[in-house]
Design a protein around this motif. Sequence first.
Motif, PDB file in Angstrom:
ATOM      1  N   ARG A  84     -25.661  41.282  -4.348  1.00 26.33           N
ATOM      2  CA  ARG A  84     -25.662  39.869  -3.926  1.00 26.33           C
ATOM      3  C   ARG A  84     -25.047  38.989  -4.997  1.00 26.33           C
ATOM      4  NH1 ARG A  84     -24.377  35.947  -2.494  1.00 26.33           N
ATOM      5  NH2 ARG A  84     -25.500  34.214  -1.565  1.00 26.33           N
ATOM      6  N   LEU A  85     -25.378  39.265  -6.263  1.00 23.18           N
ATOM      7  CA  LEU A  85     -24.802  38.493  -7.363  1.00 23.18           C
ATOM      8  C   LEU A  85     -23.302  38.746  -7.482  1.00 23.18           C
ATOM      9  CD1 LEU A  85     -27.644  38.952  -9.998  1.00 23.18           C
ATOM     10  CD2 LEU A  85     -27.176  36.945  -8.559  1.00 23.18           C
ATOM     11  N   GLU A  86     -22.890  39.982  -7.270  1.00 17.25           N
ATOM     12  CA  GLU A  86     -21.467  40.319  -7.291  1.00 17.25           C
ATOM     13  C   GLU A  86     -20.724  39.544  -6.202  1.00 17.25           C
ATOM     14  OE1 GLU A  86     -17.968  42.455  -8.495  1.00 17.25           O
ATOM     15  OE2 GLU A  86     -19.891  42.067  -9.470  1.00 17.25           O
ATOM     16  N   GLY A  87     -21.316  39.477  -5.018  1.00 15.35           N
ATOM     17  CA  GLY A  87     -20.710  38.715  -3.933  1.00 15.35           C
ATOM     18  C   GLY A  87     -20.573  37.242  -4.288  1.00 15.35           C
ATOM     19  N   GLY A  88     -21.606  36.668  -4.871  1.00 15.16           N
ATOM     20  CA  GLY A  88     -21.548  35.268  -5.289  1.00 15.16           C
ATOM     21  C   GLY A  88     -20.474  35.024  -6.329  1.00 15.16           C
ATOM     22  N   ARG A  89     -20.329  35.968  -7.256  1.00 20.43           N
ATOM     23  CA  ARG A  89     -19.291  35.826  -8.286  1.00 20.43           C
ATOM     24  C   ARG A  89     -17.900  35.907  -7.681  1.00 20.43           C
ATOM     25  NH1 ARG A  89     -15.741  38.723 -10.610  1.00 20.43           N
ATOM     26  NH2 ARG A  89     -16.507  40.654  -9.715  1.00 20.43           N
ATOM     27  N   GLY A 111     -28.587  47.006 -15.719  1.00 23.96           N
ATOM     28  CA  GLY A 111     -27.807  48.229 -15.635  1.00 23.96           C
ATOM     29  C   GLY A 111     -26.992  48.357 -14.361  1.00 23.96           C
ATOM     30  N   ARG A 112     -27.267  47.522 -13.347  1.00 20.76           N
ATOM     31  CA  ARG A 112     -26.535  47.600 -12.068  1.00 20.76           C
ATOM     32  C   ARG A 112     -25.493  46.514 -11.919  1.00 20.76           C
ATOM     33  NH1 ARG A 112     -30.511  50.850 -13.145  1.00 20.76           N
ATOM     34  NH2 ARG A 112     -30.517  52.689 -11.805  1.00 20.76           N
ATOM     35  N   LEU A 113     -25.444  45.564 -12.838  1.00 18.88           N
ATOM     36  CA  LEU A 113     -24.445  44.499 -12.748  1.00 18.88           C
ATOM     37  C   LEU A 113     -23.074  45.033 -13.142  1.00 18.88           C
ATOM     38  CD1 LEU A 113     -26.349  41.518 -14.424  1.00 18.88           C
ATOM     39  CD2 LEU A 113     -25.990  41.908 -11.978  1.00 18.88           C
ATOM     40  N   SER A 114     -22.063  44.593 -12.430  1.00 21.70           N
ATOM     41  CA  SER A 114     -20.696  44.971 -12.794  1.00 21.70           C
ATOM     42  C   SER A 114     -20.329  44.269 -14.112  1.00 21.70           C
ATOM     43  CB  SER A 114     -19.723  44.549 -11.698  1.00 21.70           C
ATOM     44  OG  SER A 114     -19.602  43.135 -11.667  1.00 21.70           O
TER      45      SER A 114
END
Length: 149
Positions: A84-89, A111-114
Amino acid sequence: MKRVWVVVASSTVARLFAAEEAAGPLEELEELVHPEGRLHEQQLVSDLPGRTFDSTGAGRHAKAAGVAPKEQEAVNFAIQVAERLEGGRTEGRFDALVIVAAPHFLGLLRGRLSPPTRDRVILELDQNLVHLGAREIREHLPERLYSTL
């Protein structure tokens, strides 16, 4: 003007907030809920672990599971929140990110954030504040979330 997202999370709930001003209030955007994280271990597994024979002799024993089911559910939710955070970024919805999470979940989420999303993190707090309102959460954050507009 910089838009900051604040994610406040535990292994069962993640709440997304936005701050439009460095010293401004938080506006809640959405809540992600992971009810499987509340289940007991027995409810997460449908069967007992398999059994195996020893390589020598006639002994038999239960196989050990690689990851406990409850831990796996926390990992699954960390992946969901990170996506979800990746999509927002990638949609350009925030310039900077603040993560407030229960200590163990903070490690899983981190550990899961790009790498590009991780580069937007300006602050991490290892506290479980998901039960608080926006105003109380804001009081746990620095007065100014970033130094320049």
